[in-house]
Design a protein around this motif. Structure first.
Motif, short mmCIF file in Angstrom:
data_model
loop_
_atom_site.label_atom_id
_atom_site.label_comp_id
_atom_site.label_asym_id
_atom_site.label_seq_id
_atom_site.Cartn_x
_atom_site.Cartn_y
_atom_site.Cartn_z
N SER A 58 -4.99 -66.25 -5.13
CA SER A 58 -5.56 -66.08 -6.46
C SER A 58 -5.08 -67.19 -7.38
N GLY A 59 -5.77 -67.32 -8.49
CA GLY A 59 -5.39 -68.33 -9.48
C GLY A 59 -4.58 -67.70 -10.59
N GLY A 60 -4.72 -68.25 -11.80
CA GLY A 60 -3.96 -67.76 -12.93
C GLY A 60 -2.61 -68.46 -13.03
N SER A 61 -1.75 -67.94 -13.88
CA SER A 61 -0.45 -68.58 -14.14
C SER A 61 0.67 -68.04 -13.26
N THR A 62 0.54 -66.81 -12.83
CA THR A 62 1.65 -66.19 -12.08
C THR A 62 2.02 -66.90 -10.79
N ASP A 86 -10.83 -65.98 -5.72
CA ASP A 86 -11.91 -66.12 -6.72
C ASP A 86 -11.80 -67.47 -7.40
N ARG A 88 -13.35 -69.81 -10.95
CA ARG A 88 -14.18 -69.98 -12.14
C ARG A 88 -15.28 -70.97 -11.76
N ASN A 98 -9.35 -73.00 -10.26
CA ASN A 98 -8.32 -72.51 -9.34
C ASN A 98 -8.12 -73.48 -8.18
N GLY A 150 -3.69 -61.25 -7.69
CA GLY A 150 -2.97 -61.10 -8.95
C GLY A 150 -3.61 -59.94 -9.69
N MET A 151 -3.20 -59.73 -10.92
CA MET A 151 -3.80 -58.67 -11.72
C MET A 151 -3.70 -59.04 -13.20
N GLY A 152 -4.77 -58.81 -13.92
CA GLY A 152 -4.72 -59.03 -15.35
C GLY A 152 -4.27 -57.77 -16.08
N HIS A 156 -7.94 -55.95 -14.11
CA HIS A 156 -8.79 -56.66 -13.14
C HIS A 156 -7.93 -57.27 -12.04
N ALA A 158 -8.75 -60.13 -8.49
CA ALA A 158 -9.81 -61.06 -8.08
C ALA A 158 -10.63 -61.34 -9.35
N ARG A 191 -17.96 -66.26 -12.65
CA ARG A 191 -16.95 -66.35 -11.58
C ARG A 191 -17.60 -66.19 -10.22
N LYS A 214 2.64 -55.80 -16.97
CA LYS A 214 1.83 -55.59 -15.77
C LYS A 214 2.35 -54.42 -14.95
O1 LIG Z 1 -8.94 -66.67 -11.46
C1 LIG Z 1 -8.11 -65.87 -11.90
O2 LIG Z 1 -7.81 -65.75 -13.09
C2 LIG Z 1 -7.33 -65.02 -10.94
O3 LIG Z 1 -7.74 -65.02 -9.69
C3 LIG Z 1 -7.12 -63.68 -11.54
O4 LIG Z 1 -7.54 -62.57 -10.83
C4 LIG Z 1 -5.64 -63.61 -11.81
O5 LIG Z 1 -4.96 -63.24 -10.64
C5 LIG Z 1 -5.34 -62.66 -12.92
O6 LIG Z 1 -6.18 -62.97 -14.01
C6 LIG Z 1 -3.87 -62.78 -13.34
O7 LIG Z 1 -3.73 -64.04 -13.94
P1 LIG Z 1 -2.29 -64.48 -14.53
O8 LIG Z 1 -1.41 -64.73 -13.35
O9 LIG Z 1 -2.58 -65.74 -15.30
O10 LIG Z 1 -1.79 -63.35 -15.40
#
Ligand SMILES: O=C(O)[C@H](O)[C@@H](O)[C@H](O)[C@H](O)COP(=O)(O)O
Length: 249
Positions: A58-62, A86, A88, A98, A150-152, A156, A158, A191, A214
Motif C-alpha cells: 500500500s501507499g500513504g505515509s506509514t 492501490d 492514485r 504510490n 494500510g488504513m485511513g 478505508h 486499499a 483510484r 488508528k
Molecule cells: O494510496 C493510499 O493512500 C493507500 O494505499 C491507502 O490505503 C493508505 O494505506 C491509507 O490511506 C493510509 O495512509 P497513511 O499511511 O498515509 O495514513
C-alpha cells in the motif's frame, strides 16, 4: 521490545470470522524491522516453493520506514515481483503516485533488483486503466504471496473508501475483476484498487497501522456495523487466513 501477540475475533453475528493476530511494538522503528523480517521470510518461502514471489504493498505515509527496512533484507529479489494494492490515477512522476513512493523507498538497495508492476497506465479513462491493470495482476500468477494493507482514519483500506463509487463491487467476495476504478470523497484523484478477493486470498495478509488514533479506528471497525461505513471491515470479516496486524504507537 518483544512483539505481543493476541488473538482478537472480528465480530459479526452471522458467521464465524477469521482470527486476527496483533503484533504490537514499542515504536515504529522496531515495527519496521520486525515487519521487514516477516515479509522477507514469506517471500523466501514462496521462492523456495515455486521459484518466485509476489508482493503487493500500500501507499500513504506509514509504510516508508518499513519499505526502507525491507529494501535491505537479503531476499532473492530478482525472483520477486512487487505491485501495488492501490494507486492514485496519476503518472509515476507525480508526487501523489504510490509507484513513485515505492520507487523512492522500496525499490532501492537490495530490493532494486525486484520487478515492479505498476497499476497506472496512460489510458483513455479510469475504467480502461483498471482493465489494463487487472490484466497485469492476473498475469502475475495468483494468489499473491504477500499483501500489505494500510488504513485511513475514516476506516478505508486499499482504496475501499466510504461512499466509494464502486465500493460494493470492490468489496464483493465474488468480484470477477482483480482491479477496478473507484472514486470517493476524500480519495483525491480517481483510484485503481485491487479488489477484496485478490487481497484476502494472499498467502500472508498484513495490516500495518501506527498511532493511537488508528488503534481506536481499528477497535471500532472490529465492532458490529455496516462494512460500508468502515470498509476495512470487509477485510476484517472476509480474510481467509489469520490477519496479522502490526501496530506501534
Ligand atoms: O494510496 C493510499 O493512500 C493507500 O494505499 C491507502 O490505503 C493508505 O494505506 C491509507 O490511506 C493510509 O495512509 P497513511 O499511511 O498515509 O495514513
Amino acid at each position: 521490545m518483544k512483539a505481543t501477540k493476541g488473538v482478537m475475533k472480528a465480530t459479526e453475528a452471522e458467521r464465524p470470522t477469521p482470527a486476527i493476530n496483533r503484533n504490537d511494538f514499542a515504536n515504529g522503528a522496531e515495527l519496521a524491522k520486525a515487519l521487514a523480517g516477516t515479509v522477507a521470510g514469506a517471500l523466501a518461502e514462496a521462492i523456495a516453493a515455486r521459484g518466485k514471489a509476489t508482493l503487493a504493498v500500500s501507499g500513504g505515509s506509514t509504510p516508508k520506514r518499513f519499505f526502507e527496512a525491507l529494501s535491505q533484507q537479503p531476499v532473492d529479489w530478482d525472483r520477486v515481483t512487487i505491485t501495488l494494492i492501490d494507486e492514485r490515477l496519476v503518472p509515476a512522476d507525480h508526487e501523489r503516485s504510490n509507484h513513485r513512493l515505492a520507487s523512492e523507498y522500496l525499490l532501492t538497495h537490495l530490493a532494486a533488483k525486484a520487478r515492479f508492476v505498476p497499476l497506472y497506465s496512460d489510458a483513455a479513462d479510469a475504467d480502461q486503466a483498471a482493465r489494463t491493470a487487472a490484466a497485469r495482476i492476473d498475469g502475475l500468477g495468483l494468489p499473491l504471496d504477500v499483501a500489505i494493507l494500510g488504513m485511513g482514519t475514516d476506516g478505508h483500506t486499499a482504496s475501499f473508501f466510504p461512499n466509494g463509487s464502486t465500493l460494493d463491487l470492490a468489496t464483493d467476495p465474488a468480484c470477477p475483476h482483480s482491479v477496478i476504478a473507484i472514486e470517493a470523497p476524500g480519495a483525491g484523484e480517481p483510484r485503481l484498487t485491487l479488489t477484496l478477493p485478490r487481497i484476502v486470498e494472499a498467502g500472508l495478509l498484513l495490516l500495518h497501522i501506527e498511532g493511537a488514533e488508528k488503534q481506536a479506528v481499528l477497535e471500532k471497525a472490529l465492532e458490529p456495523g455496516p462494512a460500508d461505513d468502515m470498509p476495512v471491515r470487509a477485510v476484517l470479516r472476509g480474510a481467509r487466513k489469520p490477519l496479522e496486524i502490526y501496530w506501534a504507537p
